[in-house]
Each structure stands twice: as C-alpha cells, then as structure tokens.
Design a protein around this motif. Structure first.
Motif, short mmCIF file in Angstrom:
data_model
loop_
_atom_site.label_atom_id
_atom_site.label_comp_id
_atom_site.label_asym_id
_atom_site.label_seq_id
_atom_site.Cartn_x
_atom_site.Cartn_y
_atom_site.Cartn_z
N PRO A 168 -26.05 -31.81 25.80
CA PRO A 168 -24.83 -31.77 24.97
C PRO A 168 -25.05 -31.29 23.55
N ASN A 169 -26.26 -31.44 23.02
CA ASN A 169 -26.49 -31.15 21.60
C ASN A 169 -27.28 -29.87 21.38
N LEU A 170 -27.17 -28.93 22.33
CA LEU A 170 -27.89 -27.66 22.22
C LEU A 170 -26.91 -26.51 22.02
N LEU A 171 -27.18 -25.71 21.00
CA LEU A 171 -26.42 -24.49 20.75
C LEU A 171 -27.36 -23.30 20.81
N VAL A 172 -26.99 -22.29 21.57
CA VAL A 172 -27.70 -21.02 21.59
C VAL A 172 -26.82 -19.98 20.91
N VAL A 173 -27.35 -19.33 19.89
CA VAL A 173 -26.64 -18.24 19.22
C VAL A 173 -27.29 -16.94 19.65
N LEU A 174 -26.54 -16.12 20.36
CA LEU A 174 -27.03 -14.84 20.83
C LEU A 174 -26.74 -13.78 19.77
N ASN A 175 -27.80 -13.32 19.12
CA ASN A 175 -27.69 -12.28 18.10
C ASN A 175 -27.77 -10.92 18.79
N ASP A 176 -26.61 -10.41 19.16
CA ASP A 176 -26.52 -9.18 19.98
C ASP A 176 -26.28 -8.00 19.06
N ASN A 265 -16.37 -24.97 15.28
CA ASN A 265 -15.78 -25.36 16.55
C ASN A 265 -16.86 -25.65 17.60
N ALA A 266 -17.91 -24.85 17.60
CA ALA A 266 -19.02 -25.09 18.53
C ALA A 266 -19.66 -26.44 18.25
N ARG A 267 -19.82 -26.75 16.98
CA ARG A 267 -20.41 -28.05 16.63
C ARG A 267 -19.51 -29.19 17.10
N ALA A 268 -18.21 -29.01 16.92
CA ALA A 268 -17.28 -30.05 17.38
C ALA A 268 -17.32 -30.19 18.90
N MET A 269 -17.46 -29.08 19.60
CA MET A 269 -17.57 -29.15 21.05
C MET A 269 -18.80 -29.95 21.47
N MET A 270 -19.92 -29.72 20.82
CA MET A 270 -21.13 -30.46 21.16
C MET A 270 -20.98 -31.94 20.80
N ALA A 271 -20.38 -32.20 19.65
CA ALA A 271 -20.17 -33.59 19.26
C ALA A 271 -19.27 -34.31 20.26
N GLY A 272 -18.39 -33.54 20.91
CA GLY A 272 -17.51 -34.12 21.92
C GLY A 272 -18.12 -34.15 23.31
N GLY A 273 -19.40 -33.81 23.41
CA GLY A 273 -20.08 -33.88 24.69
C GLY A 273 -19.86 -32.67 25.58
N GLU A 274 -19.39 -31.55 25.02
CA GLU A 274 -19.09 -30.38 25.83
C GLU A 274 -20.22 -29.36 25.87
N GLY A 275 -21.37 -29.71 25.34
CA GLY A 275 -22.50 -28.78 25.34
C GLY A 275 -23.17 -28.70 26.69
N PRO A 276 -24.10 -27.78 26.86
CA PRO A 276 -24.58 -26.82 25.87
C PRO A 276 -23.58 -25.69 25.64
N VAL A 277 -23.67 -25.09 24.44
CA VAL A 277 -22.74 -24.05 24.03
C VAL A 277 -23.53 -22.80 23.68
N LEU A 278 -22.98 -21.64 24.01
CA LEU A 278 -23.57 -20.37 23.60
C LEU A 278 -22.55 -19.58 22.81
N VAL A 279 -22.90 -19.21 21.60
CA VAL A 279 -22.06 -18.35 20.76
C VAL A 279 -22.65 -16.95 20.76
N HIS A 280 -21.84 -15.99 21.15
CA HIS A 280 -22.26 -14.60 21.27
C HIS A 280 -21.78 -13.84 20.04
N ALA A 281 -22.72 -13.47 19.16
CA ALA A 281 -22.37 -12.77 17.92
C ALA A 281 -22.84 -11.33 17.98
#
Length: 645
Positions: A168-176, A265-281
């Motif tokens: 839940p507390n993992l964020l991957v940021v894809l630097n594309d 918003n990604a941080r809030a999603m993880m705090a709400g237990g919705e992780g893991p999250v991937l943000v594609h930039a």
C-alpha cells in the motif's frame, strides 16, 4: 552562485517551506546551475535536466528523508543532489573528494539507495516499503525509474512482486522521456491523470464497487471489462494494472501544478490503502536547455563545453580509443565472415557497436538494459552456427554471471565477450570500476580469457576469440590506445602463448593488458640502476603460458605480477596457483588493486597510489630484490613467502 532561489535551500525541508508558486523558479535555477556546473566539469546532462521538475515535485510532496526516495541509475539525480545539501561542493562532482555522479548511501542521508546499474529502484523501494510497514511507520517509499530501465528484467520482477503483495505504501514514478513506451498525449492525458486520481474519482470508484457488489457475477464481469476497455483506449493503464498497480497518467513531467496535484492524489491513495500506485510522467531529456533537447544522446554524458552555445570543443587529433579500434575490427572481420553478429545491452555508442549497426544493421542487436538476456540470446544464436560477439562493460557483465556459467560455459557455446571499461574508470566511480571480471570468469571451465597490451593486439585477440570454437572473453580499458601502428591484416594468436618483450636475469615482471607498457618503462628504470628485469606480456589469463612463466620465475628467482584488477582471484593469483602446482616457489610480489571499493577519482592518480604505474612497479622490484638479498639463498626445497601489494 548568488541571487537564486536555491540560496535559501539547504534541504528538502527548506523547499517544502516555499509556496507552490515559487517552485517553477526553483526548477529553472536548478537547470541553470546544472548546465553551468556540467559545462565546466563534465557529467550527465540531458537526463538530469529532464528530471528536474519531477524531483522538485517529489521532494515537495513527500517528507524526505522520512519518506524514502530511490532514483534508478543516478543519471537523473543532479537536481536531487543540489536540493539535498551538496550544492556548495557540486563543482567537484566526479572528482576525488567531491560528490559522486551516482547515488551513494555514505554520501548523504537523502541517498536511500546507491545505484549505478539500471533497473534496481523498484526492488529496493519495495523492500523499504515493506520494512516501513513492518515497523508500523506511516511513511512511503518512492521509486523513480526511467522508461529505458523497464527493459531490465528485475524491474518487471519487482512490479510483479509489488502487485502480488498489494504493497500500500509504494509509489513508482515512471520517468518516460518518450523514447520507448508512450508518446506524449498532451493536455488530455494530463487532465485524465488529475481526474482519475482525484478524491471524487476515487469516491466514484468505491461507489461503483458498492453498487456492483449485489449484482450477479456475469454483470459484474461485464462492468469490469467495460472499465478495462475504456482505460485501454484512454491510457496505457492495462499493462501496469495487470501487475496490480493503480495507474495514473500520463501526466506532463514539466507541468509543476499538474505534477503536484497528481502526486498529492497518489499519496492520498496510498494513505487510503489503495497502493501500490504508478504515476506515468512524460518528460523530455535535456528539458530547458535547447542544445540538449535537440540532441539528448550527444548531451547524455559530456565533457566540458560552452554553456552559452552548447558547442563542444573539437577533440585534438589523437590516437583512437580501444573502443573504436574494437568496433572497427568487429566490422572488418564481420564483412569477411557472415556468421559474425554483434550484441549490446543498451550501450551501442558506449561499446562502439553503433558503427557495426550502421555498417551491418541486419546483424546487430541491441537488447536493451537486459544483460542476462543478452548473454543467453547470444548462446541461442551460437547454437545455430552463428558467432555472436557480445560487447558489454566489465561491470555490467556481472549482472549476467549466471547466464555466462549456465547457458554459455556449461554448454561450451561459441560466444565472444568483449569487456569494455575493464580496470579503473575515473569519474564514474565504484559502481562502474571493471575490477572483478578476471576473478569471476577465470574460474569457469571452457572459458578462454585474455587482455591486449595495446590496441593493435586487441584486434588480433578479437579474431582469436571469434575463431575459438567455445566461450572466450577479451578485456580492455577505457580511453585511448597507445598510438601504436595497426597491422593491415588481423590474425589469430596462438591461445595460451604470451611473449617475452624484454629479457633480464635478475627479476621477472609478468604483466597483463594495460600494465604491460608501464612494466616496460619500469624495467628501463631498473636497467639504469644495474638491474636486469625481464618483461613478459602474458596475453592470456586462461590458459596461462605456464611453461614460459615458470622458466622466467625459475631463472630469475624473483617474480612480480602486474594487473589492473582486484588482487583477490585475479591474474597474480592465477600465476601463483599455477606455479605452486608445479612446485615452483620463488619470492613473488603481486601488484593489483587491494581489497577495497575504489571510488571516483583520477585513474592515473589511483594507479600510482596502488603502485601500478611504472614508478610503483620499479619500487616493488627493488623491494623484492632487497628482501631476497637480506634473506639469503633459499635451501633446496625451501619456501619463500609470497608478498602481495
């Protein structure tokens, strides 16, 4: 530098104290300083410029270092270093005593994980996320990885594991940077990113789940299929959501307001237990500096240049590099043998194989950042009668060691390994030092292992390796050759046969590869002192030219081995093992890199510090002969202790 927004920033906490509307100014100041610093000292430019806005936003939204930030490779890390207390010393980046080009845990508490090899960030961040969770800490772990690094197998393995764990507390940021995964979809993509991650969208998703729950399974499945189809049409979510991630994107990696909103918003999603999250930039290499944007490959790793114009000084006429000599020889040999093919792992320019690709494109393969696959792919090619040449940096072949053992050597397949950057590499530091290849390759059955004394011998060794019907590896250093004449014809050498370059009766210096030339210089110094030193170019580490080395050791009664490699398990160790096996025990000094991690610095100074230059070799010879005189003659069958330097 004075009068910039960076003057008030000593740490990310200072950055977070600023209003959000000040961040574009901070990003611009970072870009200006990166260009100015790198234009004077050299370094990684285009990748670092492309990641500036992402790093500003990440340090602003997340509570670093309490929240962990892992950057893949480190090419993109210069803004991170400037924001984390290393600005005053940044002019010395890559120089001894200055900041490293890559991340180092020992350098800063903000460098959560060291990295010089690509593809490690998601695995490391997942481990941190799991550890933080186990400790009951409400902190996050963020991995920022480039799209090119996703070709590394372990990155995909880590994505799969993270999804399986539902971390839940993992964020991957894809630097594309738009070079391999997705083209920039513009404002619509950024709009969708914000909307899909917004609280209202998340509430709607939860409401949909509640509404669907009482419905029959067929209707639920139909609804889920409709949702997946819509996402596939609008975003590349399908791939990452198949791994178990909540996908957000693509978002512009240079639009700070959008980035801030999306990351919050990604941080809030993880705090709400919705992780893991991937943000594609979506980013642009070289962003903010026109010359680097226009030619990101040229401005990836640079020497000093004119910051105002982007002009790089034209190199003075000089001798060719070992890399270019290898590449030209590979093309020359391939033109006469259609079985020869070339393989690289995302380093076509670095290994010189871009020349092979231009000349023979149908016989060139770039497999991406996937050294393990490169080795086994080469093995597969060899089973069909082709002769693959895999050009991989010494430090990167470490990643494919199991494949070298299991897929090449155990099957005795005809694969040639060209190990570029063998030895000390200067500013790239510990992660890139090619100091272990002899040790990890010479222990393998069926392997032939060699190193040339100069660029002309490199060409002959390449043909030798290609013509050998089993595994063969050739190591050679970074930088220019010695300027020797190149033979018109490339000929195969006799495997396991070295050459005596200078004779003498007092001392035998057995040198390998890059250390042959300084060994000859050392022998000349000793000759002026009345010492007759023989110099032997070993050429081969496996098989050794044991008859010649044994004769020299016995005749001279004192032996010095010299190599640009780690002492443990290296060439000198191989010589001692072979002589001991023949019952030949003479006073011996092994000159090699000691058992330590060698950080960034000037290679010439490091060679001198380790006694591997001409002066050091001569000094070792003097000390060895002085010690032998003090000890007196050895009794028959007696043992002289081998000394290692």
């Amino acid at each position: 530098m004075n009068d910039t927004p960076l003057d008030s920033i000593e740490s990310p906490a200072d950055l977070r104290a600023l209003p959000a509307d000040a961040l574009p100014g901070v990003a611009q100041a970072l870009r200006d300083e990166i260009v100015q610093f790198v234009s004077r000292s050299g370094g990684h430019l285009a990748s670092s410029l492309g990641a500036v806005d992402l790093l500003v936003a990440l340090h602003y939204v997340f509570d670093t270092p309490r929240d962990r930030l892992v950057l893949d490779v480190g090419h993109q890390a210069y803004a991170h270093k400037l924001l984390t207390g290393r600005r005053a010393d940044f002019a010395r980046i890559g120089k001894e005593g200055g900041p490293a080009k890559f991340l180092r845990r020992a350098e800063s508490r903000y460098d959560d994980f060291g990295a010089g090899h690509a593809g490690t960030s998601i695995s490391a961040a997942l481990g941190m996320a799991r550890g933080l969770q186990a400790a009951g800490e409400d902190a996050f772990a963020v991995a920022m990885i480039g799209d090119g690094s996703l070709t590394a197998g372990m990155a995909l393995e880590a994505l799969n594991h993270a999804g399986h764990l539902k971390q839940p507390n993992l964020l991957v940021v894809l630097n594309d940077n738009e070079m391999s995964i997705e083209p920039n979809v513009g404002a619509l993509g950024a709009f969708l990113s914000r909307k899909l991650s917004a609280p209202s969208a998340r509430r709607l998703r939860r409401l949909a789940k509640d509404v669907l729950a009482p419905l029959p399974q067929p209707l639920q499945q139909l609804a889920r299929r409709a949702e997946r189809s819509a996402k596939a049409l609008l975003t590349p979510a399908t791939l990452f959501e198949a791994f178990g991630f909540r996908y957000i994107g693509p978002v512009s990696g240079h639009d700070l307001p959008s980035l801030l909103a999306t990351l919050k918003n990604a941080r809030a999603m993880m705090a709400g237990g919705e992780g893991p999250v991937l943000v594609h930039a979506i980013t642009r290499k070289g962003a903010g500096y026109a010359p680097a944007e226009a030619n990101p490959l040229k401005y990836h790793g640079v020497t000093a240049f004119d910051a105002a114009t982007g002009d790089m000084p034209k190199p003075a006429a000089t001798v060719p590099s070992y890399t270019s000599v290898f590449a030209d020889a590979a093309v020359q040999l391939a033109r006469t043998d259609s079985r020869i093919v070339a393989i690289t792992a995302a380093m076509a320019g670095g290994t010189g194989l871009d020349r092979f690709a231009d000349a023979l494109p149908q016989r060139f393969y770039d497999v991406g950042i996937a050294e393990q696959h490169a080795v086994t792919f080469a093995a597969g090619l060899a089973t069909t009668g082709l002769k693959p040449v895999a050009a991989i940096y010494s430090t990167f072949l470490q990643r494919g060691f199991d494949q070298v053992v299991h897929d090449v050597c155990l099957q005795n397949l005809d694969v040639t390994f060209a190990l570029d950057r063998a030895g000390l590499v200067g500013a790239d530091g510990a992660t890139h030092q090619g100091l272990f290849d002899l040790a990890y390759l010479r222990c393998l059955p069926n392997m032939v292992l060699m190193a040339p004394k100069d660029e002309n011998e490199l060409r002959h060794m390449l043909r030798t390796a290609i013509e050998h019907p089993g595994p063969a590896a050739m190591r050679y250093p970074r930088g220019n050759g010695l300027g020797v004449a190149l033979d018109a014809d490339i000929r195969a050498l006799e495997i396991g046969r070295g050459e005596l370059l200078r004779d003498g009766g007092d001392l035998a210096i057995v040198a390998l590869g890059s250390r042959v030339a300084p060994a000859l210089e050392a022998a000349s110094q000793l000759a002026r002192e009345g010492v007759g030193a023989a110099v032997f170019n070993a050429r081969f580490v496996k098989p050794l030219d044991l008859p010649a080395i044994a004769e020299l050791a016995t005749r001279c009664g004192a032996l010095v081995t010299v190599e640009e490699h780690a002492l443990a398990g290296g060439f000198g160790s191989a010589v001692l093992e072979a002589l001991a096996g023949q019952g030949i025990l003479v006073p011996t000094r092994l000159l090699a890199v000691p058992d330590e991690l060698v950080e960034h610095g000037d290679p010439a100074a490091q060679l001198a510090r380790f006694g591997l230059d001409a002066a050091g070799i001569a000094a070792a010879g003097r000390a060895l002969l002085a010690g032998r005189r003090r000890a007196g003659p050895a009794p028959v069958g007696g043992l002289y202790r081998a000394a290692a330097s």
